[in-house]
Write a protein that holds these residues in place. Structure first.
Motif, PDB file in Angstrom:
ATOM      1  N   GLY A   1       0.787  -1.225   0.000  1.00 36.18           N
ATOM      2  CA  GLY A   1       0.000   0.000   0.000  1.00 36.18           C
ATOM      3  C   GLY A   1       0.820   1.275   0.000  1.00 36.18           C
ATOM      4  O   GLY A   1       0.269   2.356   0.136  1.00 36.18           O
ATOM      5  N   GLU A   2       2.134   1.158  -0.173  1.00 33.03           N
ATOM      6  CA  GLU A   2       2.979   2.348  -0.225  1.00 33.03           C
ATOM      7  C   GLU A   2       2.881   3.060  -1.567  1.00 33.03           C
ATOM      8  O   GLU A   2       3.110   4.262  -1.651  1.00 33.03           O
ATOM      9  CB  GLU A   2       4.439   1.984   0.025  1.00 33.03           C
ATOM     10  CG  GLU A   2       4.737   1.537   1.428  1.00 33.03           C
ATOM     11  CD  GLU A   2       6.217   1.287   1.635  1.00 33.03           C
ATOM     12  OE1 GLU A   2       7.032   2.159   1.245  1.00 33.03           O
ATOM     13  OE2 GLU A   2       6.562   0.234   2.173  1.00 33.03           O
ATOM     14  N   LEU A   3       2.592   2.299  -2.623  1.00 32.98           N
ATOM     15  CA  LEU A   3       2.470   2.839  -3.970  1.00 32.98           C
ATOM     16  C   LEU A   3       1.194   2.322  -4.611  1.00 32.98           C
ATOM     17  O   LEU A   3       0.741   1.224  -4.288  1.00 32.98           O
ATOM     18  CB  LEU A   3       3.658   2.400  -4.845  1.00 32.98           C
ATOM     19  CG  LEU A   3       5.058   2.812  -4.426  1.00 32.98           C
ATOM     20  CD1 LEU A   3       6.092   2.168  -5.342  1.00 32.98           C
ATOM     21  CD2 LEU A   3       5.198   4.328  -4.438  1.00 32.98           C
ATOM     22  N   ASP A   4       0.639   3.108  -5.510  1.00 35.10           N
ATOM     23  CA  ASP A   4      -0.432   2.625  -6.374  1.00 35.10           C
ATOM     24  C   ASP A   4       0.203   2.053  -7.623  1.00 35.10           C
ATOM     25  O   ASP A   4       1.217   2.564  -8.099  1.00 35.10           O
ATOM     26  CB  ASP A   4      -1.360   3.773  -6.793  1.00 35.10           C
ATOM     27  CG  ASP A   4      -2.610   3.847  -5.945  1.00 35.10           C
ATOM     28  OD1 ASP A   4      -2.788   2.990  -5.073  1.00 35.10           O
ATOM     29  OD2 ASP A   4      -3.401   4.776  -6.166  1.00 35.10           O
ATOM     30  N   ALA A   5      -0.378   1.005  -8.160  1.00 35.79           N
ATOM     31  CA  ALA A   5       0.082   0.409  -9.408  1.00 35.79           C
ATOM     32  C   ALA A   5      -1.075   0.446 -10.403  1.00 35.79           C
ATOM     33  O   ALA A   5      -2.170   0.000 -10.088  1.00 35.79           O
ATOM     34  CB  ALA A   5       0.539  -1.026  -9.179  1.00 35.79           C
ATOM     35  N   VAL A   6      -0.807   0.992 -11.569  1.00 35.66           N
ATOM     36  CA  VAL A   6      -1.820   1.134 -12.619  1.00 35.66           C
ATOM     37  C   VAL A   6      -1.212   0.690 -13.931  1.00 35.66           C
ATOM     38  O   VAL A   6      -0.087   1.070 -14.265  1.00 35.66           O
ATOM     39  CB  VAL A   6      -2.289   2.607 -12.727  1.00 35.66           C
ATOM     40  CG1 VAL A   6      -3.200   2.804 -13.925  1.00 35.66           C
ATOM     41  CG2 VAL A   6      -2.978   3.050 -11.452  1.00 35.66           C
ATOM     42  N   ARG A   7      -1.949  -0.111 -14.689  1.00 38.73           N
ATOM     43  CA  ARG A   7      -1.489  -0.521 -16.012  1.00 38.73           C
ATOM     44  C   ARG A   7      -1.797   0.616 -16.984  1.00 38.73           C
ATOM     45  O   ARG A   7      -2.913   1.085 -17.078  1.00 38.73           O
ATOM     46  CB  ARG A   7      -2.168  -1.813 -16.457  1.00 38.73           C
ATOM     47  CG  ARG A   7      -1.497  -2.387 -17.692  1.00 38.73           C
ATOM     48  CD  ARG A   7      -1.768  -3.853 -17.901  1.00 38.73           C
ATOM     49  NE  ARG A   7      -1.498  -4.726 -16.783  1.00 38.73           N
ATOM     50  CZ  ARG A   7      -0.297  -5.212 -16.442  1.00 38.73           C
ATOM     51  NH1 ARG A   7       0.761  -4.887 -17.128  1.00 38.73           N
ATOM     52  NH2 ARG A   7      -0.173  -6.036 -15.420  1.00 38.73           N
TER      53      ARG A   7
ATOM     54  N   CYS B   1       0.522   7.458  -3.591  1.00 34.36           N
ATOM     55  CA  CYS B   1      -0.823   8.018  -3.548  1.00 34.36           C
ATOM     56  C   CYS B   1      -1.374   8.001  -2.137  1.00 34.36           C
ATOM     57  O   CYS B   1      -0.801   7.399  -1.240  1.00 34.36           O
ATOM     58  CB  CYS B   1      -1.778   7.191  -4.422  1.00 34.36           C
ATOM     59  SG  CYS B   1      -1.559   7.459  -6.170  1.00 34.36           S
ATOM     60  N   SER B   2      -2.537   8.623  -2.011  1.00 32.06           N
ATOM     61  CA  SER B   2      -3.242   8.562  -0.736  1.00 32.06           C
ATOM     62  C   SER B   2      -3.759   7.144  -0.525  1.00 32.06           C
ATOM     63  O   SER B   2      -3.864   6.363  -1.462  1.00 32.06           O
ATOM     64  CB  SER B   2      -4.400   9.553  -0.722  1.00 32.06           C
ATOM     65  OG  SER B   2      -5.366   9.190  -1.691  1.00 32.06           O
TER      66      SER B   2
ATOM     67  N   HIS C   1      -8.012   7.665 -10.598  1.00 31.09           N
ATOM     68  CA  HIS C   1      -7.035   8.586 -11.183  1.00 31.09           C
ATOM     69  C   HIS C   1      -7.460   9.044 -12.572  1.00 31.09           C
ATOM     70  O   HIS C   1      -8.096   8.296 -13.309  1.00 31.09           O
ATOM     71  CB  HIS C   1      -5.665   7.906 -11.335  1.00 31.09           C
ATOM     72  CG  HIS C   1      -5.093   7.431 -10.054  1.00 31.09           C
ATOM     73  ND1 HIS C   1      -5.136   6.112  -9.680  1.00 31.09           N
ATOM     74  CD2 HIS C   1      -4.480   8.104  -9.055  1.00 31.09           C
ATOM     75  CE1 HIS C   1      -4.553   5.988  -8.498  1.00 31.09           C
ATOM     76  NE2 HIS C   1      -4.150   7.177  -8.103  1.00 31.09           N
ATOM     77  N   LEU C   2      -7.036  10.242 -12.918  1.00 27.16           N
ATOM     78  CA  LEU C   2      -7.065  10.758 -14.287  1.00 27.16           C
ATOM     79  C   LEU C   2      -5.596  10.959 -14.645  1.00 27.16           C
ATOM     80  O   LEU C   2      -4.883  11.697 -13.962  1.00 27.16           O
ATOM     81  CB  LEU C   2      -7.847  12.066 -14.358  1.00 27.16           C
ATOM     82  CG  LEU C   2      -7.946  12.738 -15.722  1.00 27.16           C
ATOM     83  CD1 LEU C   2      -8.543  11.806 -16.769  1.00 27.16           C
ATOM     84  CD2 LEU C   2      -8.764  14.020 -15.613  1.00 27.16           C
ATOM     85  N   ILE C   3      -5.135  10.264 -15.683  1.00 23.44           N
ATOM     86  CA  ILE C   3      -3.711  10.179 -15.996  1.00 23.44           C
ATOM     87  C   ILE C   3      -3.448  10.685 -17.410  1.00 23.44           C
ATOM     88  O   ILE C   3      -4.133  10.280 -18.360  1.00 23.44           O
ATOM     89  CB  ILE C   3      -3.229   8.713 -15.877  1.00 23.44           C
ATOM     90  CG1 ILE C   3      -3.582   8.153 -14.490  1.00 23.44           C
ATOM     91  CG2 ILE C   3      -1.737   8.608 -16.168  1.00 23.44           C
ATOM     92  CD1 ILE C   3      -3.483   6.639 -14.390  1.00 23.44           C
ATOM     93  N   CYS C   4      -2.433  11.533 -17.549  1.00 25.27           N
ATOM     94  CA  CYS C   4      -2.059  12.028 -18.871  1.00 25.27           C
ATOM     95  C   CYS C   4      -1.332  10.928 -19.641  1.00 25.27           C
ATOM     96  O   CYS C   4      -0.357  10.360 -19.154  1.00 25.27           O
ATOM     97  CB  CYS C   4      -1.157  13.258 -18.747  1.00 25.27           C
ATOM     98  SG  CYS C   4      -0.682  13.944 -20.368  1.00 25.27           S
ATOM     99  N   ARG C   5      -1.828  10.659 -20.837  1.00 23.02           N
ATOM    100  CA  ARG C   5      -1.217   9.629 -21.693  1.00 23.02           C
ATOM    101  C   ARG C   5       0.164  10.040 -22.188  1.00 23.02           C
ATOM    102  O   ARG C   5       0.977   9.205 -22.558  1.00 23.02           O
ATOM    103  CB  ARG C   5      -2.092   9.355 -22.919  1.00 23.02           C
ATOM    104  CG  ARG C   5      -3.320   8.547 -22.659  1.00 23.02           C
ATOM    105  CD  ARG C   5      -4.002   8.150 -23.966  1.00 23.02           C
ATOM    106  NE  ARG C   5      -4.337   9.283 -24.800  1.00 23.02           N
ATOM    107  CZ  ARG C   5      -5.536   9.850 -24.866  1.00 23.02           C
ATOM    108  NH1 ARG C   5      -6.535   9.380 -24.140  1.00 23.02           N
ATOM    109  NH2 ARG C   5      -5.756  10.871 -25.653  1.00 23.02           N
ATOM    110  N   ASN C   6       0.445  11.330 -22.198  1.00 23.54           N
ATOM    111  CA  ASN C   6       1.710  11.804 -22.743  1.00 23.54           C
ATOM    112  C   ASN C   6       2.808  11.897 -21.679  1.00 23.54           C
ATOM    113  O   ASN C   6       3.856  11.282 -21.820  1.00 23.54           O
ATOM    114  CB  ASN C   6       1.509  13.164 -23.409  1.00 23.54           C
ATOM    115  CG  ASN C   6       2.734  13.638 -24.141  1.00 23.54           C
ATOM    116  OD1 ASN C   6       3.327  12.887 -24.900  1.00 23.54           O
ATOM    117  ND2 ASN C   6       3.116  14.879 -23.915  1.00 23.54           N
ATOM    118  N   CYS C   7       2.565  12.653 -20.608  1.00 25.65           N
ATOM    119  CA  CYS C   7       3.624  12.901 -19.623  1.00 25.65           C
ATOM    120  C   CYS C   7       3.493  12.062 -18.350  1.00 25.65           C
ATOM    121  O   CYS C   7       4.414  12.024 -17.549  1.00 25.65           O
ATOM    122  CB  CYS C   7       3.664  14.378 -19.253  1.00 25.65           C
ATOM    123  SG  CYS C   7       2.252  14.952 -18.264  1.00 25.65           S
ATOM    124  N   GLY C   8       2.344  11.416 -18.147  1.00 19.88           N
ATOM    125  CA  GLY C   8       2.165  10.578 -16.967  1.00 19.88           C
ATOM    126  C   GLY C   8       1.650  11.305 -15.747  1.00 19.88           C
ATOM    127  O   GLY C   8       1.421  10.692 -14.701  1.00 19.88           O
TER     128      GLY C   8
END
Length: 133
Positions: free
Chosen positions: A63-69, A80-81, A87-94
């Motif tokens: 639970g220290e990090l979130d993992a997203v594909r 993350c909290s 999440h809303l994630i930018c496809r370009n810069c992350g």
């Protein structure tokens, strides 16, 4: 898309994990293991790519990090909290922001009840382009 249910077991503290934790502190973008490894090497931290993969996985499970594909299939990580969030994630810069999604929560509860399910969970990640990209 997110990490499976998190455990509360502590992650063994090592020099490499401390360096990874410091790297994620204060950042708002998701990073792949290869990106983390590259940054650590440029900073002069000697750590193998396999060690980075293991550390990121262990930190996500704890639970220290979130993992997203990502949309292209890579596993990405971000500090993350805690608790359920999206999440809303930018496809370009992350770049990533945590979003409130009460309408999704209500819809998921209704669908689960409609089909006779209880204790149902869900995961939602949205991808787009941020205003800087």
């Amino acid at each position: 898309m997110s990490t499976p249910a998190r455990t509360s077991s502590p992650v063994r503290q090592t020099r490499q994990r401390a360096a990874i934790r410091d790297l994620f502190a204060g950042g708002d973008e998701f990073r792949t293991a290869q990106q983390v490894h590259g940054v650590l090497e440029r900073q002069g931290d000697k750590v193998g790519l396999a060690t980075v993969y293991r550390a990121l996985q262990a930190m996500a499970e704890a639970g220290e990090l979130d993992a997203v594909r990502s949309p292209d299939g890579d596993m990405t990580y971000r500090a993350c909290s805690s608790g359920h969030h999206h999440h809303l994630i930018c496809r370009n810069c992350g770049k990533a922001v945590e979003i409130e999604a009460s309408a999704v929560e209500a819809w998921a509860d209704r669908v689960a009840a409609q089909y006779g399910f209880r204790d149902a969970g869900h995961e939602l990640e949205m991808f787009g382009l941020c205003q800087d990209c």
